[in-house]
Design an enzyme around this catalytic site. Structure first.
Site, PDB file in Angstrom:
ATOM      1  N   GLU A 165       0.813  -1.218   0.000  1.00 30.15           N
ATOM      2  CA  GLU A 165       0.000   0.000   0.000  1.00 30.15           C
ATOM      3  C   GLU A 165       0.842   1.262   0.000  1.00 30.15           C
ATOM      4  O   GLU A 165       0.477   2.262  -0.625  1.00 30.15           O
ATOM      5  CB  GLU A 165      -0.967  -0.006   1.192  1.00 30.15           C
ATOM      6  CG  GLU A 165      -2.167  -0.934   1.028  1.00 30.15           C
ATOM      7  CD  GLU A 165      -1.880  -2.393   1.369  1.00 30.15           C
ATOM      8  OE1 GLU A 165      -0.709  -2.707   1.709  1.00 30.15           O
ATOM      9  OE2 GLU A 165      -2.809  -3.222   1.288  1.00 30.15           O
ATOM     10  N   HIS A 192     -11.168  -5.097  10.567  1.00 28.56           N
ATOM     11  CA  HIS A 192     -11.834  -5.072   9.255  1.00 28.56           C
ATOM     12  C   HIS A 192     -13.217  -4.431   9.307  1.00 28.56           C
ATOM     13  O   HIS A 192     -14.039  -4.686   8.425  1.00 28.56           O
ATOM     14  CB  HIS A 192     -11.990  -6.495   8.701  1.00 28.56           C
ATOM     15  CG  HIS A 192     -10.713  -7.130   8.246  1.00 28.56           C
ATOM     16  ND1 HIS A 192      -9.779  -7.622   9.114  1.00 28.56           N
ATOM     17  CD2 HIS A 192     -10.207  -7.353   7.006  1.00 28.56           C
ATOM     18  CE1 HIS A 192      -8.764  -8.137   8.432  1.00 28.56           C
ATOM     19  NE2 HIS A 192      -8.994  -7.973   7.154  1.00 28.56           N
TER      20      HIS A 192
HETATM   21  C1  LIG Z   1      -2.138  -4.584   4.573  1.00 24.86           C
HETATM   22  C2  LIG Z   1      -3.216  -5.433   3.999  1.00 24.86           C
HETATM   23  N1  LIG Z   1      -3.544  -5.279   2.698  1.00 24.86           N
HETATM   24  C3  LIG Z   1      -4.509  -6.030   2.144  1.00 24.86           C
HETATM   25  C4  LIG Z   1      -5.194  -6.964   2.887  1.00 24.86           C
HETATM   26  C5  LIG Z   1      -6.326  -7.772   2.268  1.00 24.86           C
HETATM   27  N2  LIG Z   1      -5.950  -9.158   2.054  1.00 24.86           N
HETATM   28  C6  LIG Z   1      -6.274 -10.117   2.929  1.00 24.86           C
HETATM   29  S1  LIG Z   1      -5.666 -11.607   2.498  1.00 24.86           S
HETATM   30  C7  LIG Z   1      -4.977 -10.954   1.084  1.00 24.86           C
HETATM   31  C8  LIG Z   1      -4.223 -11.838   0.157  1.00 24.86           C
HETATM   32  C9  LIG Z   1      -3.115 -12.503   0.860  1.00 24.86           C
HETATM   33  O1  LIG Z   1      -2.450 -13.337  -0.008  1.00 24.86           O
HETATM   34  P1  LIG Z   1      -1.299 -14.259   0.554  1.00 24.86           P
HETATM   35  O2  LIG Z   1      -0.391 -13.447   1.415  1.00 24.86           O
HETATM   36  O3  LIG Z   1      -0.693 -14.963  -0.574  1.00 24.86           O
HETATM   37  O4  LIG Z   1      -2.043 -15.262   1.531  1.00 24.86           O
HETATM   38  P2  LIG Z   1      -3.151 -16.340   1.152  1.00 24.86           P
HETATM   39  O5  LIG Z   1      -4.456 -15.666   1.342  1.00 24.86           O
HETATM   40  O6  LIG Z   1      -2.906 -16.777  -0.234  1.00 24.86           O
HETATM   41  O7  LIG Z   1      -2.954 -17.431   2.148  1.00 24.86           O
HETATM   42  C10 LIG Z   1      -5.223  -9.599   0.999  1.00 24.86           C
HETATM   43  C11 LIG Z   1      -4.775  -8.730  -0.109  1.00 24.86           C
HETATM   44  C12 LIG Z   1      -4.842  -7.085   4.248  1.00 24.86           C
HETATM   45  N3  LIG Z   1      -5.461  -7.937   5.056  1.00 24.86           N
HETATM   46  N4  LIG Z   1      -3.861  -6.319   4.774  1.00 24.86           N
END
Ligand SMILES: Cc1ncc(C[n+]2csc(CCOP(=O)(O)OP(=O)(O)O)c2C)c(N)n1
Ligand SMILES: Cc1ncc(C[n+]2csc(CCOP(=O)(O)OP(=O)(O)O)c2C)c(N)n1
Ligand SMILES: [Mg+2]
Ligand SMILES: [Mg+2]
Lengths: 345, 339, 345, 339
Positions: A72, A141
């Site tokens: 971000e 959230h």
């Molecule tokens: C700082 C932040 N940005 C965005 C999000 C929204 N978000 C939650 S899970 C996710 C994807 C995460 O992907 P990954 O790290 O590969 O984990 P996975 O869900 O695949 O286990 C996002 C963008 C968040 N929780 N925190």
């Protein structure tokens, strides 16, 4: 293009959800102006987790509807840089609750560069984010954080309560030469998986129109008390007002602020001069925020007329997960009715 | 060399996690019929399931003791189970009950069990700095405890993770960063968001060892994690460990997954680390009945936890005002009246 | 150990600058409790840019007085982790203005983990930061941001105005089982290179003592108007009050809030019930912050008595660099006098 | 191959920067006598001088055009000068005058000159994302403009820089990140805060080229920067470039530097990239008189700028309320009265 400030109730015809209305405004601006583009996590194929970008990838392609890494600070800061270079980026922060990883770019660069440069540069960008609770997503959230942005100078902060306003405010935001923080309540978007209350889906004209920042809407007139609110609480306040009227308990005026920066205190002060009683309702934390500011401005502007004051907001606790706990802390229609009755007694 | 009891423990943890989440899905969807409403039913809110990630939690946590700290991401169940988090109280938490780990305040993304030093956070990569802090505490106190931060491959672009790598390296802290690479960050494939082929390559920029386990065979994870944990316990500093896992389901319950090729989902579902470990157990002479008995015991444990959780009382509304602080503070009352 | 709430004026004897008083409290706690340690940029050999750690490295060595990389998210988050593990870290954010690079750890972890865990974990840490302007360091190095922290639940927020309070509040902060944001105004520290006004250097007892959070100090009594303030503006308010008294223009009561969370509204309400007139002064941005909250709480608690209200704060602009501009926006003694005269008229 | 006019330009920029800062020191200290008071005198506030860094600004910016963007850190003067920022208006800004680049609102850490696309920020590493954004804009618009973010070696541990490396790499953006390694971050030596020997190694974690220039010979900087700028202009993506510079003075004016070994300061002062470039010019056949003439012209330019700045009017107090927004907003007035 038509410019109008008429309240949403004036529009008739085609009904849109708030998310559709927002996307329509963004698509229009992207068609008209090649400098407009959108960046965010999952805004491309997914179309935005809260459907704030549905279909845009197909219309405009991946250069103008860009997925970005979960960085971000990098991409919001990149939006600042692109805006200073004359483009008009829209950067989406998926949940407003994530502001903490990128706040420096938001408040020290995006918001201040115009001032710190003595007007030499402008930062015409829109930062959008989903806000709000009411679906048990817990403390990281579910926040609105309206007040946190509004407190720090240099950003305009807008919070639509319905589709008509959402579209007009989005047109204004993209055309604005200043950074605009555009906060949409998830519960108002009309998502299939998170039902909205009836209020936010309204008639929305096909053509583009703007709604100016800093003009509150008196969405219901009344002489006995004033409720000042915004976002999802507008409908709740209207429902409570209707309930009181039915019960013969009084006529309540309801003001939808629509933007926090600029804040239309004149409309509030004028109303309180008439009613003498003020209830401020919001979904942000109570202390040091929106409710306090509205009360303070009313005290500054209409202390003589002010006979009673109340506020309803999150009682300075993080937002808890379990349903009975979350219901306790987020003001509902019944809480507004109760507060109004006590205010009127 | 891995022992049979260790294989069994990993298997039980993995099976428990899988069965547990299958039951959560049922419970989650109950009350969300006929139309899906995220706020309805016995389990509201977002729900991120870890089906396909189990080998990572099990293969890493088997090396850990209760006094070792683990921080998990938004997809935490398999890790919590492998770390020994109280399953009943965890379940009660997910059902929002007052006897839950967090008395119903945290929910599935914010599980805290100080008994086994487990915590998680829903903000991407933000579990890394607290894990570094736990490792720092261990080092300052001269214990040989270690800390492990789990994160997704989508989190390796986030400042909080990157700063933590550097901090841990320069302070030579007993900490592991474990990337669960399931190829996707919600709808974003990893090639779209970074140019490194493997997340473990991030380590090169910070002068700490980066290790990738290219399979989700629990035994491979066991080996790599064991070495990294030993390294940390012996005072030789941090490791970045990446494990290839698979996302068998959507990012969260309700994810339409329209962005994802069917073939990708099929492949993820074919590669089942649990069946693979079952086969390994059999190869090590564990009988089919014994393997089935482990499955049955796991299933019983899951059912017990869910049944227990559902009997637990919901918190009363007034509890919403408690626990903002450990040292209580007089609540603010507007003009004498609590508002 | 002695516990006392007596105002600083009660103490006599050895005079200390505020920075010396703070360091004395930290050193005492570090001697008494091996779990206390300090992390920050330039806190070791340099002793803290604002002398908040002078001499500590020599006394306690580099393991307990740690320089850290310029990675605020990493080290503030590490403090959260160490605190949850039972240690008592003090993490210094050099200028509060840098909060934006680490806000997620501050407000989503440090502040919320106690609540989100239902009390299962505690986060006994202190986050210190230098705040304030008045020396022309411009928009990214002059803010107080008091209100931003106070708005978000889960952190106690303290702001000393003098050496006596600074020491007692620091003892309380380190012993607190909750996260405390401890904001010291650079201009109050008594630095050789940034002269302090006379107020903050006070007599300070050698032994340790605590000052409870949430107890404002009535630092001057008066019946005609109430000034509520904190930090560097306490002395300015006292000077203005003195000026008004000399001019026979009225007797002004001055309240030093000392902590914003918890906020001692009772003392404010009680005073306004007596005086009927309220002026709130601070060095944070005006809207959606401290001044609004104090006015709102007074309106909620003493609307009947409230006959006039004013506030003085930064007028919602980033802090400009040039001297005439900065002087214009930061409330000075003369501004307070003027506001008081208007309030009393 | 570097040309004589290029050598001359670099030399003039470097000499101008050095002389400029020497004059700023005089002005800064004036009014801060007998006791140093940071808020007193014609130039108040913090002042970070770049003596010893000049080769970096000159050797990089010589490859840039006005439509290329540069973001500087808290120590920006030498870069601003080499980028062609209006020296008079920059000086007026530092003196807090209304004709300054920012009408007196920014001061020395926040200089904005859109004519040559220069900006700086006082928050560590936070100039990186906006530079990435400028590069993104250039790419989207199909121009061949590039962007350069300057930072100190102490900034390489900050998330904003690290995220920017990844973003720039994966988007293949025309951007350079230039680390000015002066060995110190205020009082912290670089070995204390990171385990990589050279900051350019960070690039390895993000799959972009990392290049280190081990000297502050302007010609070496010229070569390395030239290649990186060409790479960016040709659409081949970002480079991380590190330049060894030297901190000849304290971190900021008033820094007691008690933490710094005298020997370290001496060494930094001995290695003078300006004298070195003067010698190079001579070797290339530029006469001693010519070199001296360049110094004199630079000095004149500096004096002119300072004299001009000091004649400029201070902003009037009401200007404090202007420029919060580009599209003006009605100011809030408390109950009708501007409060
Ligand atoms: C700082 C932040 N940005 C965005 C999000 C929204 N978000 C939650 S899970 C996710 C994807 C995460 O992907 P990954 O790290 O590969 O984990 P996975 O869900 O695949 O286990 C996002 C963008 C968040 N929780 N925190
Ligand atoms: C986020 C942030 N943290 C801390 C600071 C305070 N600070 C200003 S300069 C500096 C040291 C920077 O060192 P380096 O990056 O090496 O640059 P140099 O000063 O040596 O040129 C620090 C810590 C800041 N401005 N921003
Ligand atoms: Mg993933
Ligand atoms: Mg440096």
């Amino acid at each position: 293009m038509s410019t109008t400030t008429e309240a949403s109730t004036a529009a008739t015809g085609r009904q849109l959800t708030m998310s559709r209305a927002i996307v329509e405004a963004v698509a229009h601006e992207m068609r008209e102006n090649p400098e407009v583009f959108l960046m965010g996590e999952d805004v491309a194929e997914y179309g935005g987790i809260f459907s704030s970008a549905t279909g845009l990838l197909d219309q405009f392609g991946p250069d103008r509807v860009m997925n970005v890494p979960i960085s971000e600070t990098a991409y919001i800061g990149a939006a600042v840089g692109a805006a200073q270079a004359g483009m008009r980026p829209i950067a989406e922060l998926m949940f407003v609750d994530f502001f903490g990883v990128a706040m420096d770019q938001i408040y020290n660069n995006m918001a201040k560069n115009t001032y710190m440069s003595g007007g030499a540069v402008s930062v015409p960008m829109v930062l959008t984010a989903g806000v709000g609770g009411g679906y048990n997503d817990a403390g990281q959230h579910s926040q609105t954080l309206y007040g946190t942005f509004a407190h720090l100078p240099g950003m305009k902060v807008v919070v639509p309560s319905n589709a008509y306003d959402a579209k007009g405010l989005m047109h204004s935001a993209i055309r604005s030469n200043d950074p605009v923080v555009y906060l949409f309540h998830k519960r108002l978007m009309g998502l299939g998986w998170m039902p909205s209350p009836p209020g936010p889906k309204t008639a929305v004209p096909e053509e583009d129109y703007t709604i100016p920042f800093g003009k509150a809407a008196v969405v219901r007139e009344g002489g006995d008390a004033t409720v000042v609110t915004l976002g999802i609480h507008v409908q709740r306040a209207l429902d409570a007002a209707e309930e009181l009227r039915s019960a013969g308990a009084g006529e309540v005026e309801v003001i939808d602020l629509r933007s926090l920066v600029p804040l239309d205190s004149a409309t509030v002060v004028e109303s309180v001069r008439k009613t003498g009683r003020l209830l401020v309702v919001d979904e942000d934390y109570r202390s040091f925020g929106v409710t306090g500011e509205v009360i303070a401005r009313t005290a500054e502007g209409a202390l003589d007329s002010l006979r009673a004051v109340r506020r309803l907001a999150l009682p300075d606790v993080p937002i808890p997960y379990a349903r009975p706990l979350e219901n306790e802390v987020i003001p509902g229609t019944a809480d507004i009715s109760t507060a109004l009755r006590s205010l009127l007694s | 060399m891995i022992s049979i009891p260790e294989l069994r423990t990993m298997f039980e943890n993995m099976v428990t996690a899988r069965l547990y989440e299958e039951r959560l899905v049922q419970e989650y969807l109950e009350g969300k019929q006929p139309a899906f409403d995220i706020s309805a039913g016995p389990i509201p809110g977002e729900l991120h399931l870890a089906a396909g990630h189990e080998a990572s939690g099990a293969g890493v946590c088997i090396h850990l003791r209760p006094d070792d700290t683990v921080t998990g991401p938004h997809r935490p169940h398999h890790i919590a189970i492998a770390k020994g988090v109280d399953l009943k109280r965890m379940t009660a938490e997910i059902f929002g009950r007052s006897t839950g780990l967090c008395r119903g305040k945290g929910g599935h993304m914010h599980l805290f069990d100080p008994e086994v030093n487990f915590a998680c956070s829903g903000i991407i990569a933000q579990g890394c700095p607290p894990a570094v802090g736990a490792a720092l505490a261990a080092k300052k106190r001269g214990t040989d405890a270690v800390a492990v931060a789990f994160l997704g491959e989508g989190a390796i672009d986030q400042g909080g993770f990157l700063e933590s790598l550097n901090f841990a390296a320069v302070q030579r802290l007993p900490v592991l960063f474990v990337i669960e690479d399931n190829d996707w960050a919600i709808s974003m494939p990893k090639e779209q968001v970074t140019d490194v082929k493997d997340g473990s390559q991030r380590a090169r920029g910070f002068a700490l060892p980066g290790v990738r386990v290219d399979s989700d065979d629990a035994c491979d994870v066991y080996e790599a994690a064991g070495e990294a944990v030993r390294r940390a316990r012996d005072g030789n500093g941090p490791t970045l460990l990446e494990i290839q896992v698979h996302r068998r389901m959507g990012h969260f319950m309700g994810d339409p997954e329209t962005y994802r090729p069917d073939r990708d989902t099929e492949l993820a579902q074919q590669r089942d680390s649990i069946e693979r470990l079952a086969a390994t157990l059999r190869r090590h002479g564990v009988s089919a009945e014994d393997v089935q008995a482990m499955r049955d015991r796991s299933s019983e444990r899951v059912e017990e936890a869910i049944a227990w959780a559902k009997e637990q009382p919901e918190p009363s509304p007034e509890e919403a005002y408690e626990h903002v602080f450990t040292d209580p503070v007089e609540p603010y009352t507007a003009g004498g009246v609590q508002s």
